[in-house]
Design a protein around this motif. Structure first.
Motif: not given
Length: 207
Positions: A34-43, A58-72
């Protein structure tokens, strides 16, 4: 679904205190998520078969946002893009010029992308949870209560309150490990990052 299965990672090896009760573990995990309303970074992501032989890296970039939104977004040469606006999920393969579209349903809530970006109140309904702590590191083990999930065991590791790595083990022993790098919490993300415009000429598969 294959890309969704690859949203996971390995746990740190260390001496840890005994696991706490399930209720306390669920509460601790919920607090961290719950601390993270959004998350961004690489993996960076590594898949191994049951014998430990490397299948894919593999490697790449991610972005996530509550509720249920993400880009991988997985980098070339095995580029793929997984996007959710909280209602629909698009899986785009530019090499195949193909996109698969499906509704964000209950089955997908058992996947790590939605575990990090979805409704944390459902964790206790969907998983048995235990955790161990060592200094600034907290490791969680999640076992799905349902029988038809994409993995048999999921482990998450947090360092200083931020997601550090994850590991997924499926029914045949295949492991997918993900290490997160440069993770930032609660930075603004434009809404259009979680929408996908289908390129002209792309084959569309609806599930």
């Amino acid at each position: 679904m294959q890309l969704i299965r690859l949203l996971l990672a390995s746990v740190l090896l260390m001496s840890l205190v005994p696991a706490h009760a399930d209720q306390a573990s669920t509460k601790r995990l919920t607090e961290l998520l719950q601390r993270a309303e959004t998350l961004t970074g690489r993996f960076s992501q590594l898949s191994l078969d049951g014998s430990g032989t490397q299948l894919q890296e593999t490697s790449g970039e991610m972005a996530l946002k509550r509720p249920g939104q993400f880009r991988w977004h997985t980098d070339e040469p095995m580029e793929q893009l997984l996007v959710s606006d909280g209602k629909k999920v698009w899986l785009y393969d530019p090499d195949l010029e193909q996109v698969t579209i499906q509704t964000l349903d209950q089955r997908l809530t058992h996947t790590p992308a939605l575990l990090l970006s979805g409704d944390v109140s459902a964790i206790s309904e969907n998983f048995e949870v235990s955790h161990k702590e060592a200094g600034s590191v907290v490791d969680f083990t999640l076992t799905p209560k349902a029988k038809d999930t994409l993995f048999d065991n999921l482990r998450l590791s947090f360092r200083d309150g931020v997601i550090n790595d994850m590991q997924l083990v499926d029914g045949v022993g295949q492991r997918t490990n993900i290490l997160f790098q440069g993770v930032e919490l609660n930075t603004p993300i434009e809404a259009d990052r979680f929408r996908f415009e289908i390129p002209e000429g792309t084959d569309v598969i609806t599930e």
